[in-house]
Design an enzyme around this catalytic site. Structure first.
Site, mmCIF file in Angstrom:
data_model
loop_
_atom_site.group_PDB
_atom_site.id
_atom_site.type_symbol
_atom_site.label_atom_id
_atom_site.label_comp_id
_atom_site.label_asym_id
_atom_site.label_seq_id
_atom_site.Cartn_x
_atom_site.Cartn_y
_atom_site.Cartn_z
ATOM 1 N N HIS A 130 -10.674 1.943 11.446
ATOM 2 C CA HIS A 130 -9.834 1.140 10.680
ATOM 3 C C HIS A 130 -8.395 1.469 11.171
ATOM 4 O O HIS A 130 -7.529 0.444 11.529
ATOM 5 C CB HIS A 130 -9.939 1.268 9.456
ATOM 6 C CG HIS A 130 -9.149 0.236 8.514
ATOM 7 N ND1 HIS A 130 -9.205 -1.112 8.363
ATOM 8 C CD2 HIS A 130 -7.987 0.530 7.851
ATOM 9 C CE1 HIS A 130 -8.278 -1.675 7.587
ATOM 10 N NE2 HIS A 130 -7.593 -0.626 7.134
ATOM 11 N N ARG A 177 8.725 11.147 6.074
ATOM 12 C CA ARG A 177 9.214 10.070 6.842
ATOM 13 C C ARG A 177 10.177 8.976 5.960
ATOM 14 O O ARG A 177 10.794 8.105 6.497
ATOM 15 C CB ARG A 177 8.368 9.451 7.897
ATOM 16 C CG ARG A 177 8.084 10.469 8.974
ATOM 17 C CD ARG A 177 6.980 10.338 9.848
ATOM 18 N NE ARG A 177 6.583 10.891 10.970
ATOM 19 C CZ ARG A 177 6.226 12.227 10.755
ATOM 20 N NH1 ARG A 177 6.024 12.699 9.638
ATOM 21 N NH2 ARG A 177 6.111 13.050 11.708
ATOM 22 N N GLY A 199 -11.270 8.230 7.964
ATOM 23 C CA GLY A 199 -12.439 8.532 8.656
ATOM 24 C C GLY A 199 -13.167 7.563 9.346
ATOM 25 O O GLY A 199 -14.262 7.787 10.087
ATOM 26 N N THR A 200 -12.475 6.201 9.528
ATOM 27 C CA THR A 200 -13.019 5.271 10.487
ATOM 28 C C THR A 200 -12.129 4.885 11.392
ATOM 29 O O THR A 200 -10.815 5.106 11.444
ATOM 30 C CB THR A 200 -13.612 3.944 9.566
ATOM 31 O OG1 THR A 200 -12.352 3.715 8.920
ATOM 32 C CG2 THR A 200 -14.393 4.697 8.157
ATOM 33 N N GLU A 206 -0.363 -7.684 7.173
ATOM 34 C CA GLU A 206 0.551 -9.076 7.067
ATOM 35 C C GLU A 206 1.752 -9.030 7.388
ATOM 36 O O GLU A 206 2.464 -10.255 7.537
ATOM 37 C CB GLU A 206 0.286 -9.389 5.570
ATOM 38 C CG GLU A 206 -1.132 -9.693 5.052
ATOM 39 C CD GLU A 206 -2.060 -8.485 4.595
ATOM 40 O OE1 GLU A 206 -3.161 -8.616 4.893
ATOM 41 O OE2 GLU A 206 -1.178 -7.195 4.470
ATOM 42 N N TRP A 213 0.986 -1.155 0.145
ATOM 43 C CA TRP A 213 0.033 0.065 -0.097
ATOM 44 C C TRP A 213 0.663 1.344 -0.097
ATOM 45 O O TRP A 213 1.933 1.262 0.651
ATOM 46 C CB TRP A 213 -0.847 -0.140 1.108
ATOM 47 C CG TRP A 213 -1.935 -0.977 1.099
ATOM 48 C CD1 TRP A 213 -2.268 -1.928 1.179
ATOM 49 C CD2 TRP A 213 -3.506 -0.321 0.695
ATOM 50 N NE1 TRP A 213 -3.645 -2.349 1.028
ATOM 51 C CE2 TRP A 213 -4.330 -1.321 0.901
ATOM 52 C CE3 TRP A 213 -4.010 1.066 0.379
ATOM 53 C CZ2 TRP A 213 -5.675 -1.216 0.566
ATOM 54 C CZ3 TRP A 213 -5.318 1.017 0.140
ATOM 55 C CH2 TRP A 213 -6.079 -0.028 0.117
ATOM 56 N N VAL A 256 2.960 1.374 5.996
ATOM 57 C CA VAL A 256 2.271 2.606 6.426
ATOM 58 C C VAL A 256 0.803 2.406 6.465
ATOM 59 O O VAL A 256 0.342 1.881 5.731
ATOM 60 C CB VAL A 256 2.894 3.686 5.121
ATOM 61 C CG1 VAL A 256 2.524 3.476 3.898
ATOM 62 C CG2 VAL A 256 2.369 5.020 5.425
ATOM 63 N N VAL A 257 0.263 3.286 7.378
ATOM 64 C CA VAL A 257 -1.088 3.417 7.556
ATOM 65 C C VAL A 257 -1.328 4.838 7.745
ATOM 66 O O VAL A 257 -0.855 5.659 8.733
ATOM 67 C CB VAL A 257 -1.457 2.490 8.967
ATOM 68 C CG1 VAL A 257 -3.059 2.510 8.906
ATOM 69 C CG2 VAL A 257 -1.011 1.096 8.732
ATOM 70 N N ILE A 258 -2.356 5.195 6.948
ATOM 71 C CA ILE A 258 -2.641 6.724 6.835
ATOM 72 C C ILE A 258 -4.048 6.882 7.546
ATOM 73 O O ILE A 258 -5.019 6.208 6.996
ATOM 74 C CB ILE A 258 -2.470 7.229 5.567
ATOM 75 C CG1 ILE A 258 -0.985 7.384 5.245
ATOM 76 C CG2 ILE A 258 -3.081 8.711 5.696
ATOM 77 C CD1 ILE A 258 -0.603 7.659 4.013
#
Length: 161
Positions: free
Chosen positions: A89, A128, A86-87, A60, A26, A81-83
């Site tokens: 998640h 980053r 609006g939830t 994973e 991702w 990376v996790v951005i």
């Protein structure tokens, strides 16, 4: 800036370590920067044949890290990376991956370099990712942390003379 106060790690005698880098797919631009930084760091350390595996997403990373830790790797570097969206998640994924990677490291004794960016915006992630103009290079940093820890662990497991 979150990078203030980071140690300057000097790592020696690590060329023989087996190191794996696991990278999510991702956010391709950010991930390319993280992977490039990690591979550059490994090259600087004289580790010229690391294993590089790609997984669908950050979720994973822990399961692949656990399998690799059981297959004789001395250090593992997990990049993702996790951005925030609006939830909820974001919170679930960040907490699950963080706990999973920590558990792998503690349960197996194999250091896992934490290269998971958890950002509010894509701009923060790019800053980053070790890209041109970035202020930090978290892929590079994660390698040095994992390899330095592996060298430390090796030093305490060898008999004193």
């Amino acid at each position: 800036m979150s990078g203030k106060g980071a140690p300057e790690l000097s790592v020696k005698n690590c060329q023989d370590l087996r190191v794996a880098v696991i990278a999510a797919q991702w956010h391709e631009k950010v991930m390319d920067g993280l992977v490039d930084g990690a591979l550059r760091a490994l090259h600087e350390l004289g580790i010229d044949e690391p294993t590089l595996l790609r997984v669908p997403g950050s979720w994973e990373l822990p399961v692949v890290a656990k399998v690799l830790a059981g297959r004789g790797y001395d250090a593992i570097v997990a990049l993702g990376v996790v951005i925030r969206g609006g939830t909820p998640h974001f919170e679930y994924v960040c907490e699950g991956v963080t706990r999973g990677l920590a558990q792998v490291s503690v349960d197996t004794g194999v250091p896992v370099g934490f290269g998971l960016l958890t950002c509010d915006t894509e701009e923060q992630a790019v800053d980053r990712a070790g890209l041109e103009g970035s202020t930090e290079d978290k892929g590079h940093e994660a390698v040095y942390a994992a390899v330095s820890t592996a060298v430390t662990l090796r030093s305490v497991s060898e008999p004193w003379h």
